[in-house]
Motif scaffolding. Sequence first.
Motif, short mmCIF file in Angstrom:
data_model
loop_
_atom_site.label_atom_id
_atom_site.label_comp_id
_atom_site.label_asym_id
_atom_site.label_seq_id
_atom_site.Cartn_x
_atom_site.Cartn_y
_atom_site.Cartn_z
N HIS A 157 3.51 -2.99 4.11
CA HIS A 157 2.82 -3.52 2.93
C HIS A 157 1.87 -4.65 3.28
N GLY A 158 0.79 -4.33 3.99
CA GLY A 158 -0.27 -5.29 4.22
C GLY A 158 -0.23 -5.90 5.61
N LEU A 159 -1.29 -6.54 5.94
CA LEU A 159 -1.40 -7.25 7.21
C LEU A 159 -1.08 -8.72 6.98
N VAL A 160 -0.47 -9.34 7.96
CA VAL A 160 -0.04 -10.73 7.83
C VAL A 160 -1.20 -11.66 7.51
N ALA A 161 -2.34 -11.48 8.16
CA ALA A 161 -3.47 -12.38 7.98
C ALA A 161 -4.02 -12.38 6.56
N ALA A 162 -3.97 -11.24 5.88
CA ALA A 162 -4.60 -11.15 4.56
C ALA A 162 -3.60 -11.16 3.43
N THR A 163 -2.32 -11.02 3.70
CA THR A 163 -1.33 -10.86 2.65
C THR A 163 -1.30 -12.04 1.69
N ALA A 164 -1.26 -13.25 2.19
CA ALA A 164 -1.17 -14.42 1.32
C ALA A 164 -2.38 -14.52 0.40
N LEU A 165 -3.56 -14.29 0.92
CA LEU A 165 -4.78 -14.36 0.12
C LEU A 165 -4.81 -13.26 -0.92
N ARG A 205 -13.18 -6.34 -10.87
CA ARG A 205 -13.38 -7.75 -10.54
C ARG A 205 -14.40 -7.92 -9.43
N ARG A 206 -15.26 -8.91 -9.58
CA ARG A 206 -16.25 -9.26 -8.55
C ARG A 206 -15.59 -10.14 -7.50
N ASP A 207 -14.83 -9.52 -6.61
CA ASP A 207 -14.07 -10.30 -5.64
C ASP A 207 -14.20 -9.76 -4.21
N HIS A 208 -15.06 -8.80 -3.98
CA HIS A 208 -15.27 -8.21 -2.65
C HIS A 208 -14.04 -7.47 -2.13
N PHE A 209 -13.15 -7.11 -3.04
CA PHE A 209 -11.99 -6.29 -2.70
C PHE A 209 -12.11 -4.97 -3.43
N GLY A 210 -11.49 -3.94 -2.91
CA GLY A 210 -11.47 -2.65 -3.57
C GLY A 210 -10.07 -2.34 -4.08
N ILE A 211 -9.96 -1.24 -4.79
CA ILE A 211 -8.67 -0.77 -5.29
C ILE A 211 -8.38 0.57 -4.64
N ARG A 212 -7.20 0.71 -4.09
CA ARG A 212 -6.78 1.95 -3.43
C ARG A 212 -5.44 2.37 -4.01
N VAL A 213 -5.31 3.66 -4.33
CA VAL A 213 -4.06 4.20 -4.84
C VAL A 213 -3.57 5.28 -3.88
N ILE A 227 -0.45 1.11 -5.97
CA ILE A 227 -1.76 0.50 -6.14
C ILE A 227 -1.89 -0.69 -5.19
N TYR A 228 -2.99 -0.70 -4.43
CA TYR A 228 -3.27 -1.77 -3.47
C TYR A 228 -4.63 -2.38 -3.75
N VAL A 229 -4.77 -3.65 -3.45
CA VAL A 229 -6.07 -4.31 -3.35
C VAL A 229 -6.35 -4.38 -1.86
N TYR A 230 -7.59 -4.08 -1.47
CA TYR A 230 -7.88 -4.04 -0.04
C TYR A 230 -9.28 -4.55 0.27
N ASN A 231 -9.46 -4.93 1.53
CA ASN A 231 -10.77 -5.24 2.11
C ASN A 231 -10.68 -4.88 3.58
N PRO A 232 -11.73 -5.06 4.37
CA PRO A 232 -11.66 -4.66 5.77
C PRO A 232 -10.59 -5.40 6.59
N VAL A 233 -10.12 -6.54 6.13
CA VAL A 233 -9.12 -7.32 6.85
C VAL A 233 -7.71 -6.80 6.62
N GLY A 234 -7.42 -6.29 5.43
CA GLY A 234 -6.07 -5.82 5.14
C GLY A 234 -5.91 -5.39 3.70
N SER A 240 -2.83 -5.30 0.26
CA SER A 240 -1.58 -5.79 -0.29
C SER A 240 -1.25 -4.99 -1.54
N GLU A 241 0.01 -4.60 -1.65
CA GLU A 241 0.44 -3.79 -2.79
C GLU A 241 0.51 -4.64 -4.06
N LEU A 242 -0.04 -4.07 -5.14
CA LEU A 242 0.01 -4.74 -6.43
C LEU A 242 1.16 -4.22 -7.28
N GLY A 243 1.49 -2.95 -7.14
CA GLY A 243 2.57 -2.38 -7.94
C GLY A 243 2.62 -0.87 -7.81
#
Length: 125
Positions: free
Chosen positions: A6-14, A55-63, A107-114, A116-119
């Motif tokens: 469930h995600g990469l350590v570097a990006a999980t907290a953010l 959301r204008r946050d430079h993240f995408g949504i992946r299911v 459902i995940y929020v993602y970017n090139p760094v990593g 994180s699961e939303l639900g």
Amino acid sequence: MKKRAHGLVAATALITGLALVAGTGTANAGDWHTYRSGKAKFNKKGDILTVKDTRRDHFGIRVYVNQKKKGAKGYWDTVARCQVSGYGKKKVCNLNLREGRKYQFSIYVYNPVGASELGNFYSRA
């Protein structure tokens, strides 16, 4: 396939901080499952999954669409994926799932760094 990490350590907290609502539920036809960065809905008629970036946050949504792995308690196999990136963009995916089976939609929020699961939510095809 082993359990999904469930995600990469570097990006999980953010990324984890972006979730407004997280949890599990059962999908009815056309019910939106809404999170701070996006939303998703599954319609059994036609096996249509719709994913929208809200959301204008430079993240995408992946299911990820997962099916229980036979004989392996607690394990799921990914059978499909649908994703979108870019504020206001929407993607409609025709999944062609097997009838009568129970599926998990993660459902995940993602970017090139990593990522994180939303639900999760669940539905039968």
